[in-house]
Enzyme design. Sequence first.
Site, PDB file in Angstrom:
ATOM      1  N   ALA A 241      12.971   2.034  -6.152  1.00 43.35           N
ATOM      2  CA  ALA A 241      13.985   3.094  -6.145  1.00 43.35           C
ATOM      3  C   ALA A 241      13.398   4.467  -5.851  1.00 43.35           C
ATOM      4  CB  ALA A 241      14.712   3.118  -7.487  1.00 43.35           C
ATOM      5  N   ASP A 242      12.105   4.637  -6.023  1.00 45.25           N
ATOM      6  CA  ASP A 242      11.490   5.952  -5.807  1.00 45.25           C
ATOM      7  C   ASP A 242      10.126   5.780  -5.147  1.00 45.25           C
ATOM      8  OD1 ASP A 242      11.116   8.675  -5.827  1.00 45.25           O
ATOM      9  OD2 ASP A 242      10.485   8.779  -7.918  1.00 45.25           O
ATOM     10  N   LEU A 243      10.137   5.217  -3.943  1.00 43.46           N
ATOM     11  CA  LEU A 243       8.884   5.012  -3.221  1.00 43.46           C
ATOM     12  C   LEU A 243       8.424   6.351  -2.655  1.00 43.46           C
ATOM     13  CD1 LEU A 243       6.832   2.898  -2.318  1.00 43.46           C
ATOM     14  CD2 LEU A 243       8.129   2.644  -0.193  1.00 43.46           C
TER      15      LEU A 243
ATOM     16  N   ASN B 127       3.727   7.557  -6.307  1.00 40.43           N
ATOM     17  CA  ASN B 127       3.908   6.237  -6.916  1.00 40.43           C
ATOM     18  C   ASN B 127       3.127   5.154  -6.192  1.00 40.43           C
ATOM     19  OD1 ASN B 127       5.495   6.995  -9.073  1.00 40.43           O
ATOM     20  ND2 ASN B 127       7.415   6.804  -7.940  1.00 40.43           N
TER      21      ASN B 127
END
Length: 242
Positions: free
Chosen positions: A169-171, A175
């Site tokens: 969801a938050d590449l 991360n």
Amino acid sequence: MQIKNTQLGHIAWCETTAQHIAPQDFAVDGWREKNAVVGQSKGRYTTWFVKTDNSDSPQTWVLRHYWRGGMMEKFSRDAYFYTGLQRTRAVAELAILEVLYQEGFAVPRPIAANVERFGLWYRADIIIEHVAGANDLVAYLSHNPMTESQWYLLGETIAKFHQRGVYHADLNAKNILLAHGEFYLIDFDRGELRTPQPTWQQANLDRLLRSFNKEHAKLTTLQFSQQHWLQLLAGYQSINPI
């Protein structure tokens, strides 16, 4: 994954976890009392690094509390509506990590999750194992360039996750960790295992590109360029053409 009830809520832990997990293990104060806090990472909120006291095989764990962002943060900093244990942010993330870790994907080893219910709401925490010697890509590229083969390998790594149906969801660049020549993906909050489809896979890649460009705009010495992105895409397309 195993789950036990506590006075406050539930604790879930993974089969690979040897240590006994207690509710107090999710709070940094207890680790401070044992002088076991060995570091922290500050973003919007603080993530803590703690050292276990297992003399046979001490480990460094990462403690992360789930905080709200966006508009909802104005109403509650960390309370989420409870719709079932398996749907809580912590247990859902732990479950994805356990599947991927057992299948040999480059993710941190999951340790445990904590869910504390109060009425219709809950708060949550997660513990994962720290990836030794790792730097996120923003930290790394701030001081070091990556080779063409490394960018290609990064593309291949992301493609393998996508082929498995891993929606992150938050590449973003923070991360993704680089440790001993291997790339790891972290922070699977709100992630899913879904049917591979070019639409969401391309959206993931677009999000990552925006992240690199945003970080480069903030720090012009960041070792990132359009050529690097093309090298990443070449590695990705070699595994998962979309």
